[in-house]
Scaffold this motif. Structure first.
Motif, PDB file in Angstrom:
ATOM      1  N   VAL A  99      35.995  39.761  35.402  1.00  0.00           N
ATOM      2  CA  VAL A  99      36.579  38.439  35.183  1.00  0.00           C
ATOM      3  C   VAL A  99      36.032  37.545  36.288  1.00  0.00           C
ATOM      4  CG1 VAL A  99      38.701  37.068  35.094  1.00  0.00           C
ATOM      5  CG2 VAL A  99      38.664  39.377  34.114  1.00  0.00           C
ATOM      6  N   ILE A 100      35.046  36.754  35.959  1.00  0.00           N
ATOM      7  CA  ILE A 100      34.269  35.896  36.871  1.00  0.00           C
ATOM      8  C   ILE A 100      33.878  36.616  38.163  1.00  0.00           C
ATOM      9  CG2 ILE A 100      35.119  33.758  35.854  1.00  0.00           C
ATOM     10  CD1 ILE A 100      36.894  33.359  38.333  1.00  0.00           C
ATOM     11  N   GLY A 101      33.463  37.870  38.027  1.00  0.00           N
ATOM     12  CA  GLY A 101      32.964  38.647  39.159  1.00  0.00           C
ATOM     13  C   GLY A 101      33.966  39.618  39.742  1.00  0.00           C
ATOM     14  N   MET A 102      35.232  39.484  39.383  1.00  0.00           N
ATOM     15  CA  MET A 102      36.272  40.354  39.916  1.00  0.00           C
ATOM     16  C   MET A 102      36.579  41.508  38.963  1.00  0.00           C
ATOM     17  SD  MET A 102      36.897  39.058  42.853  1.00  0.00           S
ATOM     18  CE  MET A 102      35.167  38.535  42.918  1.00  0.00           C
ATOM     19  N   ASP A 103      37.057  42.615  39.525  1.00  0.00           N
ATOM     20  CA  ASP A 103      37.452  43.777  38.745  1.00  0.00           C
ATOM     21  C   ASP A 103      38.411  43.368  37.625  1.00  0.00           C
ATOM     22  OD1 ASP A 103      37.970  46.808  38.459  1.00  0.00           O
ATOM     23  OD2 ASP A 103      39.980  45.986  38.842  1.00  0.00           O
ATOM     24  N   LYS A 104      38.139  43.821  36.398  1.00  0.00           N
ATOM     25  CA  LYS A 104      38.909  43.379  35.232  1.00  0.00           C
ATOM     26  C   LYS A 104      40.376  43.769  35.328  1.00  0.00           C
ATOM     27  CE  LYS A 104      36.531  45.321  31.886  1.00  0.00           C
ATOM     28  NZ  LYS A 104      35.419  46.045  32.537  1.00  0.00           N
ATOM     29  N   ASP A 105      40.671  45.023  35.666  1.00  0.00           N
ATOM     30  CA  ASP A 105      42.065  45.477  35.709  1.00  0.00           C
ATOM     31  C   ASP A 105      42.873  44.710  36.752  1.00  0.00           C
ATOM     32  OD1 ASP A 105      41.568  47.298  33.707  1.00  0.00           O
ATOM     33  OD2 ASP A 105      41.154  48.956  35.087  1.00  0.00           O
ATOM     34  N   THR A 106      42.258  44.493  37.900  1.00  0.00           N
ATOM     35  CA  THR A 106      42.938  43.737  38.953  1.00  0.00           C
ATOM     36  C   THR A 106      43.235  42.315  38.494  1.00  0.00           C
ATOM     37  OG1 THR A 106      41.794  45.033  40.646  1.00  0.00           O
ATOM     38  CG2 THR A 106      42.779  42.953  41.342  1.00  0.00           C
ATOM     39  N   SER A 107      42.253  41.683  37.843  1.00  0.00           N
ATOM     40  CA  SER A 107      42.444  40.320  37.372  1.00  0.00           C
ATOM     41  C   SER A 107      43.498  40.248  36.270  1.00  0.00           C
ATOM     42  CB  SER A 107      41.115  39.764  36.856  1.00  0.00           C
ATOM     43  OG  SER A 107      40.173  39.641  37.900  1.00  0.00           O
ATOM     44  N   ILE A 108      43.502  41.231  35.386  1.00  0.00           N
ATOM     45  CA  ILE A 108      44.505  41.231  34.310  1.00  0.00           C
ATOM     46  C   ILE A 108      45.910  41.362  34.890  1.00  0.00           C
ATOM     47  CG2 ILE A 108      45.379  42.574  32.344  1.00  0.00           C
ATOM     48  CD1 ILE A 108      42.370  43.176  31.713  1.00  0.00           C
ATOM     49  N   ARG A 109      46.075  42.233  35.893  1.00  0.00           N
ATOM     50  CA  ARG A 109      47.398  42.368  36.531  1.00  0.00           C
ATOM     51  C   ARG A 109      47.823  41.061  37.194  1.00  0.00           C
ATOM     52  NH1 ARG A 109      45.314  47.400  38.142  1.00  0.00           N
ATOM     53  NH2 ARG A 109      44.902  46.604  40.249  1.00  0.00           N
ATOM     54  N   ARG A 110      46.870  40.375  37.760  1.00  0.00           N
ATOM     55  CA  ARG A 110      47.181  39.096  38.407  1.00  0.00           C
ATOM     56  C   ARG A 110      47.777  38.109  37.406  1.00  0.00           C
ATOM     57  NH1 ARG A 110      42.454  35.045  40.434  1.00  0.00           N
ATOM     58  NH2 ARG A 110      43.726  33.221  40.857  1.00  0.00           N
ATOM     59  N   PHE A 111      47.222  38.076  36.198  1.00  0.00           N
ATOM     60  CA  PHE A 111      47.704  37.125  35.203  1.00  0.00           C
ATOM     61  C   PHE A 111      48.960  37.615  34.483  1.00  0.00           C
ATOM     62  CE2 PHE A 111      43.257  35.662  35.589  1.00  0.00           C
ATOM     63  CZ  PHE A 111      43.491  34.300  35.785  1.00  0.00           C
ATOM     64  N   THR A 112      49.029  38.910  34.198  1.00  0.00           N
ATOM     65  CA  THR A 112      50.185  39.405  33.445  1.00  0.00           C
ATOM     66  C   THR A 112      51.424  39.570  34.307  1.00  0.00           C
ATOM     67  OG1 THR A 112      49.440  41.701  33.768  1.00  0.00           O
ATOM     68  CG2 THR A 112      48.755  40.573  31.730  1.00  0.00           C
ATOM     69  N   LEU A 113      51.247  39.879  35.587  1.00  0.00           N
ATOM     70  CA  LEU A 113      52.388  40.074  36.473  1.00  0.00           C
ATOM     71  C   LEU A 113      52.769  38.809  37.240  1.00  0.00           C
ATOM     72  CD1 LEU A 113      51.510  43.598  37.948  1.00  0.00           C
ATOM     73  CD2 LEU A 113      53.044  43.056  36.038  1.00  0.00           C
ATOM     74  N   GLY A 114      51.808  37.890  37.368  1.00  0.00           N
ATOM     75  CA  GLY A 114      52.096  36.655  38.072  1.00  0.00           C
ATOM     76  C   GLY A 114      52.267  36.812  39.567  1.00  0.00           C
ATOM     77  N   THR A 115      51.698  37.866  40.126  1.00  0.00           N
ATOM     78  CA  THR A 115      51.807  38.127  41.566  1.00  0.00           C
ATOM     79  C   THR A 115      50.420  38.348  42.144  1.00  0.00           C
ATOM     80  OG1 THR A 115      52.157  40.483  41.090  1.00  0.00           O
ATOM     81  CG2 THR A 115      54.124  39.111  41.444  1.00  0.00           C
ATOM     82  N   PRO A 116      50.240  38.146  43.462  1.00  0.00           N
ATOM     83  CA  PRO A 116      48.935  38.376  44.084  1.00  0.00           C
ATOM     84  C   PRO A 116      48.499  39.833  43.949  1.00  0.00           C
ATOM     85  CG  PRO A 116      50.367  37.114  45.534  1.00  0.00           C
ATOM     86  CD  PRO A 116      51.229  37.610  44.415  1.00  0.00           C
ATOM     87  N   GLN A 117      47.196  40.024  43.786  1.00  0.00           N
ATOM     88  CA  GLN A 117      46.616  41.357  43.690  1.00  0.00           C
ATOM     89  C   GLN A 117      45.452  41.456  44.675  1.00  0.00           C
ATOM     90  OE1 GLN A 117      47.934  43.723  41.526  1.00  0.00           O
ATOM     91  NE2 GLN A 117      49.492  42.162  41.048  1.00  0.00           N
TER      92      GLN A 117
END
Length: 270
Positions: free
Chosen positions: A211-229
């Protein structure tokens, strides 16, 4: 002397994957396109945020002439003292007065006898509310034009509309405006009516299995959980995004603008 000069711009280098790819493929691309001047945006080159002196040297070893930045230019404090000494390392000019570094530079273009002005600006829409890039640009262009009409602008911004508004404002005043920051290449490279080359976003040099250069799973958690990753760079499907711009040396106007993506994206199933 040549009637045109060629600029090769390398967009948004993301971490070690982007740097390693660039060191592998760019020498052959440099030979193919034979640029007179090379610019690279490297604000994401150190661990995805910021850069350091070692990376700057690696880029100079690739014959990069000027390095531009953006909102992550100041993320690594150890670079601050060096930014004060190297006028080929730029950061957005419209950061408030007192910050380290240079926002524009005027450089010799090899042995051509011409000079290239490079201006780095940052947008404010959906980003930090720093100084106005439009009035800052007016101030800088007045000074750059005292020495050259060959002017290349890296406008680092989130909003497409802000990049376009800026490009229309300076159409005919600068040779090219290239957008950076979103890491997603756009398909709108063109020459505006008064002669300024333009593209909304050149893209990124780094891992597209991301996701724009970042690990996909980490980025998905950032959006779905709404917390910093934890910030984690992806590794796979590395590509270089750039743009090649030809500029008429007499008028300063763009004569050609060509996006370069290597390897190219596959848009058909096997």
């Amino acid at each position: 002397m040549s009637d045109t000069v060629r600029v090769f711009f390398i967009s948004d280098i993301v971490g070690e994957p982007g740097l390693a790819l660039l060191e592998t493929i760019f020498p052959s691309l440099r030979d193919k396109y034979d640029p007179d001047f090379i610019i690279a945006n490297a604000e994401n080159s150190h661990e995805g945020r910021g850069l350091n002196r070692h990376i700057v040297k690696r880029l100079y070893d690739l014959e990069v002439d000027a390095i531009t930045g953006g909102n992550h230019s100041f993320d690594k404090w150890k670079i601050f003292s060096y930014m004060k000494t190297d006028d080929h390392l730029l950061r957005p000019l419209n950061f408030p007065k007192g910050n380290a570094g240079y926002g524009y530079g005027i450089y010799d273009i090899g042995k051509t006898g011409f000079k290239m002005g490079v201006l780095n600006l940052q947008g404010r829409t959906f980003m930090a509310d720093i100084d106005d890039p439009f009035s800052t640009s007016d101030w800088a262009l007045d000074r750059i034009k005292e020495e050259t009409n060959l002017i290349f602008v890296d406008f680092h911004a989130e909003a497409t509309a802000e990049k376009m508004a800026y490009a229309w404002t300076v159409d005919g005043e600068v040779s090219a405006v290239v957008g950076t920051h979103t890491h997603t290449p756009t398909n709108d490279a063109r020459i505006l009516p008064k002669g300024t080359g333009y593209i909304t976003d050149v893209g990124m040099t780094g891992p597209f299995d991301s996701v724009i250069g970042m690990d996909k799973d980490t980025s998905i958690r950032r959006f779905t959980l709404g917390t910093p990753q934890r910030y984690k760079i992806a590794k796979n499907d590395n590509r270089m995004c750039g743009v090649v711009v030809d500029i008429d040396t007499e008028t300063g106007k763009c004569t050609s603008i060509e996006p370069v993506i290597y390897p190219e994206f596959q848009n058909k199933a096997d």
